[in-house]
Write an enzyme that holds these catalytic residues in place. Structure first.
Site, short mmCIF file in Angstrom:
data_model
loop_
_atom_site.label_atom_id
_atom_site.label_comp_id
_atom_site.label_asym_id
_atom_site.label_seq_id
_atom_site.Cartn_x
_atom_site.Cartn_y
_atom_site.Cartn_z
N TYR A 143 -12.69 7.61 -13.33
CA TYR A 143 -12.90 6.37 -12.55
C TYR A 143 -13.58 5.32 -13.43
O TYR A 143 -13.11 4.18 -13.54
CB TYR A 143 -13.75 6.68 -11.31
CG TYR A 143 -13.86 5.53 -10.34
CD1 TYR A 143 -12.81 5.22 -9.46
CD2 TYR A 143 -15.00 4.74 -10.28
CE1 TYR A 143 -12.90 4.16 -8.57
CE2 TYR A 143 -15.10 3.68 -9.39
CZ TYR A 143 -14.05 3.40 -8.53
OH TYR A 143 -14.15 2.34 -7.65
N ASP B 188 0.86 -1.19 0.00
CA ASP B 188 0.00 0.00 0.00
C ASP B 188 0.89 1.23 0.00
O ASP B 188 2.04 1.19 0.47
CB ASP B 188 -0.92 0.02 1.23
CG ASP B 188 -2.19 0.82 1.01
OD1 ASP B 188 -3.27 0.22 0.96
OD2 ASP B 188 -2.09 2.07 0.87
N ILE C 16 -19.79 -0.82 -1.55
CA ILE C 16 -19.25 -1.62 -0.45
C ILE C 16 -18.83 -0.67 0.67
O ILE C 16 -18.19 0.35 0.41
CB ILE C 16 -18.02 -2.44 -0.92
CG1 ILE C 16 -18.33 -3.23 -2.21
CG2 ILE C 16 -17.54 -3.37 0.19
CD1 ILE C 16 -19.43 -4.27 -2.13
N LYS D 32 -11.89 1.89 -14.84
CA LYS D 32 -12.45 0.59 -14.42
C LYS D 32 -12.88 -0.23 -15.64
O LYS D 32 -12.71 -1.45 -15.65
CB LYS D 32 -13.60 0.81 -13.43
CG LYS D 32 -13.16 1.43 -12.11
CD LYS D 32 -12.13 0.59 -11.38
CE LYS D 32 -11.79 1.10 -9.99
NZ LYS D 32 -10.87 0.22 -9.27
N THR E 106 -16.74 0.83 2.79
CA THR E 106 -15.30 1.02 3.07
C THR E 106 -15.04 2.53 3.21
O THR E 106 -15.89 3.35 2.82
CB THR E 106 -14.42 0.50 1.92
OG1 THR E 106 -14.58 1.39 0.80
CG2 THR E 106 -14.78 -0.92 1.50
N1 NAD Z 1 -16.00 0.67 -1.75
C1 NAD Z 1 -16.75 0.55 -2.82
O1 NAD Z 1 -17.95 0.81 -2.81
C2 NAD Z 1 -16.14 0.06 -4.10
C3 NAD Z 1 -17.02 -0.27 -5.13
C4 NAD Z 1 -16.49 -0.74 -6.33
C5 NAD Z 1 -15.14 -0.89 -6.48
N2 NAD Z 1 -14.29 -0.55 -5.47
C6 NAD Z 1 -12.86 -0.77 -5.70
O2 NAD Z 1 -12.36 -1.62 -4.69
C7 NAD Z 1 -10.96 -1.36 -4.52
C8 NAD Z 1 -10.70 -1.14 -3.04
O3 NAD Z 1 -11.44 0.01 -2.65
P1 NAD Z 1 -11.88 0.28 -1.15
O4 NAD Z 1 -13.28 0.65 -1.17
O5 NAD Z 1 -11.39 -0.79 -0.27
O6 NAD Z 1 -11.05 1.64 -0.95
P2 NAD Z 1 -10.09 2.17 0.21
O7 NAD Z 1 -9.88 3.60 -0.12
O8 NAD Z 1 -10.64 1.78 1.53
O9 NAD Z 1 -8.74 1.35 -0.06
C9 NAD Z 1 -7.92 1.64 -1.16
C10 NAD Z 1 -6.47 1.43 -0.76
O10 NAD Z 1 -5.64 1.66 -1.90
C11 NAD Z 1 -4.50 2.38 -1.47
N3 NAD Z 1 -3.90 3.11 -2.60
C12 NAD Z 1 -4.39 4.22 -3.21
N4 NAD Z 1 -3.53 4.63 -4.15
C13 NAD Z 1 -2.48 3.77 -4.13
C14 NAD Z 1 -1.28 3.68 -4.88
N5 NAD Z 1 -0.96 4.59 -5.82
N6 NAD Z 1 -0.43 2.67 -4.61
C15 NAD Z 1 -0.72 1.76 -3.65
N7 NAD Z 1 -1.83 1.81 -2.90
C16 NAD Z 1 -2.71 2.81 -3.14
C17 NAD Z 1 -5.02 3.31 -0.39
O11 NAD Z 1 -3.97 3.79 0.43
C18 NAD Z 1 -6.01 2.41 0.33
O12 NAD Z 1 -5.38 1.71 1.39
C19 NAD Z 1 -10.65 -0.15 -5.40
O13 NAD Z 1 -10.11 -0.62 -6.61
C20 NAD Z 1 -12.02 0.48 -5.62
O14 NAD Z 1 -12.05 1.22 -6.80
C21 NAD Z 1 -14.77 -0.09 -4.27
#
Ligand code: NAD
Length: 257
Positions: free
Chosen positions: A158, A38, A191, A162, A193
């Site tokens: 975004y 991370d 989700i 994606k 988060t």
């Molecule tokens: N939460 C949702 O509703 C949702 C829905 C669809 C898709 N997603 C996808 O799920 C994945 C995880 O998202 P999440 O909700 O857990 O988000 P989050 O923000 O809780 O976690 C994302 C993590 O990625 C890390 N990160 C960001 N840029 C980075 C980089 N350049 N290098 C390394 N690490 C980096 C951040 O520090 C963080 O720890 C993402 O790809 C997001 O697009 C999330």
């Protein structure tokens, strides 16, 4: 306790928060040796601490996936510390942090989101494939989004990135299908988060928006990180041995509508 990943080396990017954190912890719970990568040191170290506190094995590796050298180093860390790389999960992504329609979207932010979510994902997969080709196999899962299968108003980079990683997944799946490397992508809807609760959409302080997004799922609720991690682990496991190039919604029935 399941031991599906006993002795396997699993690399998770974005492991410091949300879905990536839950995935890293779930792999460790099932016996894996985990590389938690991370850009955020505090989050990544917290993930590792919670794995080690219950007797699991994990190391943190600080990585900015938008830098090719970092992604190569993160894979090398798996090799140096644990002897190889069996399963890679690419969760790291950013949203851009603003809600602006396409014709007004700031160019600088467009490039920032592309650098992480698309180019960074390609760098990561490229480094992982190089190692898996050397070893003779492995699995890769990318976390895209429902925004990779349909439009996502007011966040064009975004949605574009994606969609892009869905294409990246399908292409890599075809190229390595006979090399014992499977590549799949999950496409979650909302989700619970930090990204969605405290980020661009700030659900924590916007009850109305949260209810709107919640009602898009047939189940009328948001998903939990564990419900995405479970699908990621299944796609990484031998239980999905005939599945590659698949873009799987994790959506509480949203796409059935
Ligand atoms: N939460 C949702 O509703 C949702 C829905 C669809 C898709 N997603 C996808 O799920 C994945 C995880 O998202 P999440 O909700 O857990 O988000 P989050 O923000 O809780 O976690 C994302 C993590 O990625 C890390 N990160 C960001 N840029 C980075 C980089 N350049 N290098 C390394 N690490 C980096 C951040 O520090 C963080 O720890 C993402 O790809 C997001 O697009 C999330």
């Amino acid at each position: 306790m399941s031991t599906r990943f006993a002795g396997k080396v699993c690399l998770v990017s974005g492991a410091g928060s949300g879905i990536g954190q839950e995935t890293a912890i779930s792999f460790a719970r099932e016996g894996a040796k985990v590389i938690a990568a991370d850009i955020d040191g505090a989050g990544g170290l917290q993930t590792v601490a919670s794995i080690i506190s219950v007797g699991g094995q994990a190391i943190f590796f600080k990585t900015d996936i938008s830098k090719a050298a970092d992604t190569e180093a993160m894979v090398q860390a798996a090799v140096d510390h644990f002897g190889g790389l069996d399963h890679a999960v690419n969760c790291a992504a950013i949203t851009g942090g603003v809600s602006i329609p396409t014709h007004e979207y700031p160019e600088e932010l467009w490039h920032q989101v592309l650098a992480v979510n698309l180019t960074g994902m390609w760098y990561s997969v490229k480094a992982q494939l190089n190692q898996m080709l050397k070893q003779g196999g492995g699995t890769i899962v990318i976390v895209a989004s429902a925004a990779g299968l349909k439009g996502h108003p007011n966040n064009v980079p975004y949605s574009a990135t994606k969609h892009g990683v869905v294409g990246l997944t399908k292409t890599a799946a075809l190229e390595y299908a006979t090399k014992n490397i499977r590549v799949n992508v999950v496409c979650p809807t909302a989700i619970e988060t930090p990204m969605i609760m405290d980020g661009r959409l700030n659900f924590r302080n916007n009850q109305e928006l949260q209810e709107k997004f919640t009602s898009e799922q047939a189940m009328m609720r948001m998903g939990q990180p564990r419900e995405v991690a479970d699908v990621i682990l299944w796609l990484s496991s031998d239980q999905s041995s005939f599945i590659t190039g698949h873009a799987m919604p994790v959506d509480g029935g949203a796409f059935a509508k």
